[in-house]
Enzyme design. Sequence first.
Site: not given
Ligand code: ADP
Length: 546
Positions: A188, A333, A441
């Site tokens: 990640t 994940e 918040k």
């Molecule tokens: P990182 O945590 O390194 O950015 P990821 O690419 O796994 O890694 O990111 C996942 C996160 O991206 C999700 O937990 C969410 O917060 C955000 N995310 C993914 N797709 C969407 C979406 N369509 N709308 C809003 N947030 C999103």
Amino acid sequence: MLGLMQNHPLLISGLLDFAARYHGDSEIVSRRVEGDVHRTTYAQVRQRAAQCAHALDALQIAAQDRVGTLAWNGYRHFELYYAVSGSERILHTLNPRLHPDQIAWIINHADDRAVCFDLTFAPLVKAVAKRCPGVKHWIALCEADTLPAELAATVAGVLSYEALLAAQSSEYPWPVFDENTASSLCYTSGTTGHPKGVLYSHRSTVLHAYAAALPDVMNLSARDAVLPVVPMFHVNAWGIPYAGALTGAKLVFPGPALDGKSLFELMRDEGVTLAAGVPTVWLGLLNFMREQQVRLPALQRTVIGGAAAAPAMIRAFEEELGIHVLHAWGMTEMSPLGTLCSLKNKHLKLDKASQFALQVKQGRPIFGVDVRVVDGNGADLPWDGKSAGNLLVRGPWIASDYFRSEAPSPLQDGWFPTGDVVTIDADGYIQITDRTKDVIKSGGEWISSIELENIAMAHPGVAIAACIARPDPKWDERPLLVVVKREGATLDRDELLRFYEGKVAKWMIPDDVVFVPAIPLGATGKMLKNRLRDELVGGKPSAPQP
Ligand code: ADP
């Protein structure tokens, strides 16, 4: 009593064998680092993956050893996806956009034995090689005669990929082993703390590929030509390299050319029917198509995910360009697909506005992904489309732990906490209101930064907007809007704040607007709100917990 079905393991090699056998002449088209467009087929990829697997044997890279990649989306990277995992080794896709210190840390943490790299990343390899003593072979994805002599002189163990493959047989008996064996590794981006390794298995990958292809997911078939703009180093390009082989779809890889013009031309020339990427990359394509007044008649749909797709962007794709948007949500994940937004039969009767209101949500879970929304005490919240809480997930392609992690497993009673704040409606449609650490918040109430960004993005003078929490002595935190103006737009603070009137409750309207030339983007193209907080408001003391 056990069923009397054959216990045949789900292995990644099976996907390529299937594609080579039944879709042998389906094309794999790649814009190369060299600038030209390269064409191959599943049948040829099968042969070259076999040669590559033999080459890894010859280098004495053992089963389950990690083989890193620093590469764009392209046919050689695609071959490695199958050669490495198919031969029981672990493919470790490294994100070349990370800082060299972080890349060196990840290579050492994963204990990579070899790293294969596009020549674009030669400077990066030079910067990290000495710090990664475990890497015995640095394999340049090029011909022997294009391997820069100076690189070979400075980095010990540099080899040419093509030279390694040339001498090898194009037949390779893929080993058969337990489907739960590790197949690939992706860290990640680690916006907080060290990056964490997510270790996929053959089983999780094949099941995820089946799911990705479903009609209400990406609706992939042998009639598609798919262009993943999402990099193969970002959660395996959302599984498209696997789902493509599973369906026999033509694949089109954009290489390093991700600007609007290059993407447009490749999609037009190759008749791309489906493309997938994060919202920021689509901004470039949208702008190009608007300015040039050009269209992509073959492009039926785009998957937009990885960060919230603003309704204004979804509308522009749908109404101006006639391209259907599939809004998707997932995480590294989760391999990564969790939800995808497609309507149900009963929604077809709704008017356009009601359909659109659904379509901008992140969608409903795919079979294989169970979800719950819980409050701060872990108690389930109602699925009423209003109650916001933490999203928990579980399923066969969701991580149970991190690779070589010393911390306890992240699971809570078998459920993975996503760190996302969501509402779920009675039909299971999920709307992400925020990441836990981005929620604002104010006076004990939560304000969704995504909602405020979406409103700003609908203003014609706004190119991109981020909303962050600014510490406030009275309210704890208040929203601050950070905006990049569209080129040539005249827009001031008051006009933008007035634009919020009637769209959200008065107390949710941002306190102020800061205009900036650009918003920092992370290694996967997402807005770096923590950097904005550091630069503009001196950081956020503690992430609010629901
Ligand atoms: P990182 O945590 O390194 O950015 P990821 O690419 O796994 O890694 O990111 C996942 C996160 O991206 C999700 O937990 C969410 O917060 C955000 N995310 C993914 N797709 C969407 C979406 N369509 N709308 C809003 N947030 C999103």
